[in-house]
Write a protein that holds these residues in place. Sequence first.
Motif, short mmCIF file in Angstrom:
data_model
loop_
_atom_site.label_atom_id
_atom_site.label_comp_id
_atom_site.label_asym_id
_atom_site.label_seq_id
_atom_site.Cartn_x
_atom_site.Cartn_y
_atom_site.Cartn_z
N SER A 17 0.89 -1.26 -0.08
CA SER A 17 -0.31 -0.27 0.14
C SER A 17 0.55 1.39 -0.15
CB SER A 17 -1.03 -0.61 1.19
OG SER A 17 -0.23 0.01 2.39
N ASN A 18 2.16 1.21 0.68
CA ASN A 18 2.73 2.42 0.30
C ASN A 18 3.33 2.27 -0.98
OD1 ASN A 18 4.74 0.12 0.14
ND2 ASN A 18 6.43 0.94 1.49
N GLN A 19 3.88 1.77 -1.64
CA GLN A 19 3.85 1.85 -2.94
C GLN A 19 2.88 2.67 -4.07
OE1 GLN A 19 5.78 -2.45 -3.29
NE2 GLN A 19 7.15 -1.89 -3.98
N ALA A 20 1.94 1.88 -3.59
CA ALA A 20 0.25 2.28 -4.33
C ALA A 20 0.02 3.71 -3.76
CB ALA A 20 -0.54 1.74 -3.45
N VAL A 21 0.78 4.69 -2.97
CA VAL A 21 0.30 5.89 -2.51
C VAL A 21 0.89 6.49 -3.40
CG1 VAL A 21 1.20 7.59 -0.69
CG2 VAL A 21 -0.60 5.68 -0.02
N GLY A 50 -10.89 -10.79 2.41
CA GLY A 50 -11.57 -11.41 1.87
C GLY A 50 -10.60 -12.09 0.56
N GLY A 51 -9.25 -11.36 0.64
CA GLY A 51 -8.46 -12.36 -0.71
C GLY A 51 -8.99 -10.58 -2.02
N HIS A 52 -9.74 -9.46 -1.55
CA HIS A 52 -9.69 -8.71 -2.49
C HIS A 52 -8.83 -7.80 -3.35
CE1 HIS A 52 -14.10 -10.33 -2.41
NE2 HIS A 52 -14.17 -9.66 -0.55
N GLY A 53 -7.59 -7.88 -2.98
CA GLY A 53 -6.24 -7.20 -2.96
C GLY A 53 -6.35 -6.23 -2.44
N LEU A 54 -6.04 -5.15 -2.34
CA LEU A 54 -5.82 -3.66 -1.43
C LEU A 54 -6.98 -3.04 -1.50
CD1 LEU A 54 -2.57 -2.39 -3.09
CD2 LEU A 54 -2.26 -3.11 -0.56
N GLY A 55 -6.64 -2.52 -0.19
CA GLY A 55 -8.08 -2.07 0.51
C GLY A 55 -8.11 -0.72 -0.01
N ILE A 56 -8.72 -0.29 -0.30
CA ILE A 56 -8.53 0.73 -1.98
C ILE A 56 -9.85 1.25 -1.71
CG2 ILE A 56 -8.53 0.07 -3.93
CD1 ILE A 56 -6.92 2.97 -4.89
N LYS A 57 -10.42 3.15 -1.48
CA LYS A 57 -12.22 3.50 -1.87
C LYS A 57 -11.97 4.86 -2.55
CE LYS A 57 -14.28 1.36 1.99
NZ LYS A 57 -15.12 1.95 3.15
N HIS A 69 -0.41 -4.40 -9.99
CA HIS A 69 -0.27 -4.75 -11.23
C HIS A 69 -1.05 -3.69 -11.74
CE1 HIS A 69 -3.18 -7.28 -9.79
NE2 HIS A 69 -3.84 -7.16 -11.06
N ASN A 70 -2.17 -2.73 -11.22
CA ASN A 70 -3.55 -2.48 -12.07
C ASN A 70 -3.82 -1.46 -11.47
OD1 ASN A 70 -4.57 -3.32 -10.08
ND2 ASN A 70 -6.49 -4.59 -11.35
N ILE A 71 -3.10 -1.13 -10.30
CA ILE A 71 -3.98 -0.29 -9.75
C ILE A 71 -3.50 1.47 -10.09
CG2 ILE A 71 -1.63 1.20 -7.86
CD1 ILE A 71 -3.54 1.79 -5.90
N GLU A 76 -7.17 5.73 -12.84
CA GLU A 76 -7.53 6.18 -13.82
C GLU A 76 -8.93 6.27 -14.42
OE1 GLU A 76 -4.92 8.06 -17.94
OE2 GLU A 76 -4.14 6.44 -16.77
N GLU A 77 -9.14 4.98 -14.98
CA GLU A 77 -10.12 4.79 -15.29
C GLU A 77 -11.40 5.26 -14.32
OE1 GLU A 77 -13.31 1.14 -16.02
OE2 GLU A 77 -10.80 0.79 -16.59
N GLU A 78 -11.25 4.84 -13.21
CA GLU A 78 -12.75 5.53 -12.36
C GLU A 78 -12.58 6.90 -12.12
OE1 GLU A 78 -16.02 4.45 -9.65
OE2 GLU A 78 -14.65 3.09 -11.29
N VAL A 79 -11.35 8.14 -11.98
CA VAL A 79 -11.17 9.53 -12.01
C VAL A 79 -12.00 9.77 -13.50
CG1 VAL A 79 -9.79 11.02 -11.73
CG2 VAL A 79 -9.46 9.45 -10.00
N LEU A 80 -11.63 9.40 -14.00
CA LEU A 80 -11.95 9.79 -15.64
C LEU A 80 -13.86 10.05 -15.20
CD1 LEU A 80 -9.48 8.88 -18.11
CD2 LEU A 80 -9.46 11.27 -17.49
#
Length: 84
Positions: A17-21, A50-57, A69-71, A76-80
Motif C-alpha cells: 500500500s505504501n508503493q500504491a500511494v 476477503g482476498g480482494h487485494g489492497l484496501g482502496i475506496k 499490477h493494476n492500481i 485512472e479509469e474511475e477518476v476519469l
Amino acid sequence: MITIEICIGSACYVKGSNQAVTILQTLLKDKQWEDKVEIKGSFCMQSCQGGHGLGIKINGRQMLGVGLHNIQEVVEEEVLALLS
C-alpha cells in the motif's frame, strides 16, 4: 473533490500500500489532478482478508481486485468517469 482512501494497515502495507500511494501521487501529478483528487490513508477495510487485494475506496466505493499490477489503470479509469 474526489477522495481516494488507501488502507495503511499492516496486511495491506505488506502487500504494497505504501508503493500504491507513491504510484497514485505520480498519477495525480502527471494528469494534473492534484486540485481535484485527494489521497487519504485509512485503517483496515478488510479487503485483504476477503482476498480482494489492497484496501482502496474511491468516493467511498470499495474497489475490488486492486493490486500494484493494476492500481494505476483502475484509479485512472474511475477518476476519469467521475470527472466527466
